[in-house]
Design a protein around this motif. Sequence first.
Motif, PDB file in Angstrom:
ATOM      1  N   PHE A 290      -5.512  10.430 -13.638  1.00 16.69           N
ATOM      2  CA  PHE A 290      -5.224   9.439 -12.591  1.00 16.69           C
ATOM      3  C   PHE A 290      -4.087   9.904 -11.669  1.00 16.69           C
ATOM      4  N   ARG A 291      -3.731  11.177 -11.775  1.00 14.98           N
ATOM      5  CA  ARG A 291      -2.660  11.772 -10.959  1.00 14.98           C
ATOM      6  C   ARG A 291      -1.328  11.051 -11.154  1.00 14.98           C
ATOM      7  N   VAL A 292      -1.036  10.690 -12.397  1.00 15.33           N
ATOM      8  CA  VAL A 292       0.256  10.087 -12.759  1.00 15.33           C
ATOM      9  C   VAL A 292       1.155  11.203 -13.284  1.00 15.33           C
ATOM     10  N   GLY A 293       2.288  11.419 -12.617  1.00 11.62           N
ATOM     11  CA  GLY A 293       3.167  12.511 -13.003  1.00 11.62           C
ATOM     12  C   GLY A 293       4.435  12.103 -13.712  1.00 11.62           C
ATOM     13  N   ASN A 294       4.743  10.801 -13.702  1.00 13.41           N
ATOM     14  CA  ASN A 294       6.025  10.401 -14.284  1.00 13.41           C
ATOM     15  C   ASN A 294       5.961   8.949 -14.738  1.00 13.41           C
ATOM     16  N   GLY A 295       6.905   8.579 -15.576  1.00 16.09           N
ATOM     17  CA  GLY A 295       7.008   7.206 -16.062  1.00 16.09           C
ATOM     18  C   GLY A 295       8.435   6.891 -16.442  1.00 16.09           C
ATOM     19  N   ALA A 296       8.753   5.624 -16.505  1.00 16.15           N
ATOM     20  CA  ALA A 296      10.103   5.192 -16.872  1.00 16.15           C
ATOM     21  C   ALA A 296      10.031   3.829 -17.534  1.00 16.15           C
ATOM     22  N   VAL A 297      10.973   3.585 -18.456  1.00 16.85           N
ATOM     23  CA  VAL A 297      11.035   2.300 -19.165  1.00 16.85           C
ATOM     24  C   VAL A 297      12.481   1.920 -19.373  1.00 16.85           C
ATOM     25  N   LEU A 298      12.771   0.641 -19.191  1.00 20.61           N
ATOM     26  CA  LEU A 298      14.086   0.071 -19.490  1.00 20.61           C
ATOM     27  C   LEU A 298      13.888  -1.091 -20.449  1.00 20.61           C
ATOM     28  N   VAL A 299      14.658  -1.096 -21.539  1.00 18.66           N
ATOM     29  CA  VAL A 299      14.620  -2.199 -22.506  1.00 18.66           C
ATOM     30  C   VAL A 299      16.013  -2.812 -22.573  1.00 18.66           C
ATOM     31  N   THR A 300      16.110  -4.119 -22.371  1.00 17.91           N
ATOM     32  CA  THR A 300      17.394  -4.802 -22.436  1.00 17.91           C
ATOM     33  C   THR A 300      17.287  -6.060 -23.288  1.00 17.91           C
ATOM     34  N   GLU A 301      18.443  -6.581 -23.631  1.00 19.08           N
ATOM     35  CA  GLU A 301      18.530  -7.907 -24.233  1.00 19.08           C
ATOM     36  C   GLU A 301      18.947  -8.849 -23.111  1.00 19.08           C
ATOM     37  N   PRO A 302      18.051  -9.701 -22.622  1.00 18.49           N
ATOM     38  CA  PRO A 302      18.357 -10.462 -21.397  1.00 18.49           C
ATOM     39  C   PRO A 302      19.549 -11.397 -21.523  1.00 18.49           C
ATOM     40  N   GLU A 438      12.849  -2.206  -1.066  1.00 21.15           N
ATOM     41  CA  GLU A 438      13.034  -1.463  -2.305  1.00 21.15           C
ATOM     42  C   GLU A 438      14.039  -2.137  -3.243  1.00 21.15           C
ATOM     43  N   VAL A 439      13.804  -1.958  -4.527  1.00 26.77           N
ATOM     44  CA  VAL A 439      14.724  -2.429  -5.565  1.00 26.77           C
ATOM     45  C   VAL A 439      14.805  -1.346  -6.639  1.00 26.77           C
ATOM     46  N   SER A 440      15.786  -1.454  -7.514  1.00 19.69           N
ATOM     47  CA  SER A 440      15.849  -0.579  -8.684  1.00 19.69           C
ATOM     48  C   SER A 440      15.343  -1.345  -9.900  1.00 19.69           C
ATOM     49  N   MET A 441      14.967  -0.613 -10.927  1.00 19.49           N
ATOM     50  CA  MET A 441      14.520  -1.255 -12.162  1.00 19.49           C
ATOM     51  C   MET A 441      15.651  -2.068 -12.784  1.00 19.49           C
ATOM     52  N   LEU A 442      16.891  -1.611 -12.627  1.00 16.50           N
ATOM     53  CA  LEU A 442      18.037  -2.364 -13.142  1.00 16.50           C
ATOM     54  C   LEU A 442      18.156  -3.713 -12.446  1.00 16.50           C
ATOM     55  N   GLU A 443      17.890  -3.744 -11.143  1.00 21.39           N
ATOM     56  CA  GLU A 443      17.935  -5.003 -10.413  1.00 21.39           C
ATOM     57  C   GLU A 443      16.810  -5.934 -10.852  1.00 21.39           C
ATOM     58  N   LEU A 444      15.625  -5.374 -11.054  1.00 24.28           N
ATOM     59  CA  LEU A 444      14.514  -6.198 -11.535  1.00 24.28           C
ATOM     60  C   LEU A 444      14.836  -6.800 -12.899  1.00 24.28           C
ATOM     61  N   ALA A 445      15.483  -6.000 -13.758  1.00 19.76           N
ATOM     62  CA  ALA A 445      15.841  -6.501 -15.087  1.00 19.76           C
ATOM     63  C   ALA A 445      16.795  -7.682 -14.975  1.00 19.76           C
ATOM     64  N   GLN A 446      17.733  -7.608 -14.043  1.00 20.64           N
ATOM     65  CA  GLN A 446      18.660  -8.721 -13.867  1.00 20.64           C
ATOM     66  C   GLN A 446      17.939  -9.943 -13.318  1.00 20.64           C
ATOM     67  N   MET A 447      17.020  -9.739 -12.366  1.00 15.16           N
ATOM     68  CA  MET A 447      16.274 -10.879 -11.821  1.00 15.16           C
ATOM     69  C   MET A 447      15.473 -11.585 -12.920  1.00 15.16           C
ATOM     70  N   PRO A 460      22.606  -5.880 -16.383  1.00 16.26           N
ATOM     71  CA  PRO A 460      22.527  -4.898 -17.472  1.00 16.26           C
ATOM     72  C   PRO A 460      23.898  -4.339 -17.806  1.00 16.26           C
ATOM     73  N   ASP A 461      24.176  -4.182 -19.099  1.00 12.60           N
ATOM     74  CA  ASP A 461      25.497  -3.770 -19.569  1.00 12.60           C
ATOM     75  C   ASP A 461      25.332  -2.671 -20.610  1.00 12.60           C
ATOM     76  N   PRO A 462      25.967  -1.499 -20.418  1.00  9.26           N
ATOM     77  CA  PRO A 462      25.755  -0.383 -21.346  1.00  9.26           C
ATOM     78  C   PRO A 462      26.811  -0.214 -22.430  1.00  9.26           C
ATOM     79  N   LEU A 463      27.892  -1.011 -22.433  1.00  9.45           N
ATOM     80  CA  LEU A 463      29.008  -0.760 -23.336  1.00  9.45           C
ATOM     81  C   LEU A 463      29.237  -1.903 -24.315  1.00  9.45           C
ATOM     82  N   LEU A 464      29.596  -1.527 -25.558  1.00  7.02           N
ATOM     83  CA  LEU A 464      30.024  -2.504 -26.553  1.00  7.02           C
ATOM     84  C   LEU A 464      31.530  -2.474 -26.750  1.00  7.02           C
ATOM     85  N   GLU A 465      32.077  -1.255 -26.918  1.00  3.98           N
ATOM     86  CA  GLU A 465      33.517  -1.155 -27.195  1.00  3.98           C
ATOM     87  C   GLU A 465      34.014   0.241 -26.855  1.00  3.98           C
TER      88      GLU A 465
END
Length: 655
Positions: A290-302, A438-447, A460-465
């Motif tokens: 299907f001429r798909v060359g790339n993919g991306a996934v983001l998993v968050t705890e909303p 245009e939007v980023s996947m991070l922005e979509l995750a927040q929406m 989205p938040d990447p840090l615990l401590e």
Amino acid sequence: MCLYLLWALPSPGQLTREPPSTSSALYDRSGAPLYYFYQDQHRIPVPLAQVSQAAIDATLAIEDQAFFHHPGFSLSGILRALLNNFSNEASLEGGSTITQQLVKNRLLSNERSIVRKLKELVLALWVELLYSKKQILEMYLNTVSYGGAVLGIEAASWHYFDKPAAELTVAEGALLAGLLKAPGYYNPFGPRPKLALRRQRQVLRAMRDAGFLSRGQFDAFSGEAPQLVSGSVRMRAPHFVMYLRPLLLEQFGAERLYSGGLQIRSTLDLSLQERTQKRVSDFVDSMFRFRVGNGAVLVTEPGSGQILAMVGSVDYFDAANDGQVNVVQQYRQPGSTVKPLTYAMALERGRTPMSLLDDTPVAYEIPDEESYQPRNDDKVFRGPVTLKEALASSYNVPAVKELASIGVLDYVEKAREVGIDWENQTPYRYALTLGSAEVSMLELAQMYSTFANLGVPVAPDPLLEVTDLHGQVLYENRCASAREDCPGEAVFRPETAFLINDILSDNAARAPTFGRSSDLYIRGHQVAVKSGTTDYQRDNWAVGYTSDWLVAAWIGNNDGRSMRFIHSGSHGASTLWNQVMRDVLMLTQPHRFPVPGNIVSRRVCAVPLLADCAVCQQVTEQYFVTGTGPASNCAAVTTAAGLSEAGKAPGSTAP
């Protein structure tokens, strides 16, 4: 001369008062190392108790067998070194003790002179008076060079064997101890790797002669070649690490990040990250036709915004195909994934899920341009449709008409409130609701977190401590442990968010477009999801969530090349999304979205404009905000003009 020498000496107290440059360590949420940040020196200090006895024995055997018995220097060693200098022969042990080497590496220069050697001897005696033998050995093992920028045995253990120093075997410890004499010469990744193995056998022989190994053990270990890794500082979850690095630099500064020994615990779940990376790679491979060359996934705890997995491409290390480009951060057109924002605003302005919308041709006149005439993807106009079906089945024309009613500027402002910045993307047009900006996947995750959190967006938040070398807490993510501490104010009423959740999780409502067996459906769980495809099949998206998990998936090509026909419900990003969402849901109880107190359920006719249940072919349960739905249990839907037709009395039933 002696007084001047003593006056000019540096204080041995510097060994503990002024610790050397230390790499900052980045870990996943459970403590698994992801990466070490450093510039010129990669060093990870560890207590002596966290170094395997085998590695300690190997070091003592080859560097200083009498370490626990001499006062800081070895007279016999000095004499032997002088003799070798005259005879020009190589020495197995060398002339300096471990204490002398520590003094030279930390307090003195590498200058070759009698004065420097005298300073070294005096300081070695002084150090032995101030510190215990174990303290000296610990400081030595944490500062000695193992080649290039790698300093200290813990950094060396990860560099050469991808494991902590506590787990080093006899063969591995002997190889590392062999590097100390000349790290560049004996480098196992250098041009002559056999020299490293030959040197390792010399160390093993020294261990046997010193009594650390029996003859049988020596014979056994002499035939063991350690399993080396790549010889570079490995980076797990590389897109996540590179996403986090500028954030850490901004918050803590370069000096602290690269040499301050920060201990950084992130939100990432490395196990989930690695499973998700494999999902992306395998799926893109399967989509080659299907001429798909790339993919991306983001998993968050909303609820907290914690980033649990971030896969920015098929392979970060594939430079030929721009693998280092992190699609999660890239701005691309989102297609229909932004439609829920339009309908949430419509619900706030008086619409209900059963409000009738007009799916008929329309033209919008735009000055100095051709008129804008939106079309549905299948080129079919359906006449009056419910808001619920229009969103769930992703019809374009009703969405555009709703945006025209709402107003583009209000829509852009609401987008900003949920985390999407369209301020600099002009001109604004009604196609915004179809994903023209245009939007980023991070922005979509927040929406989408806004709906999962019943109206409250969480970024989205990447840090615990983050702590310093002494354990002092520099940053703590309180939201990770207490939901009430999460930042954010409600931008939608809870009942509005719930109605969006209900619509996006209704498999029957999306059946007209996607069928009842699409990859947007996960049996046993109530999961809300929305797909989206951009013009010319350049981008294909699926973003879905429960109360606890949010998964965003994208497939396409970095350079914007079109894919072949992608059907969002059967083999596009929704398939990848389905696989990852099932991975995170497999150990959880069946999910249902919580129902706000002012939401009521009513039985309504599913066929537009047929009020009488006696002639209605299909009656369904629908949710309404108290005071907005039909009064009876089987009432008419709201007409396109916003008027309600009378229904049967409460308690009546349909055949």
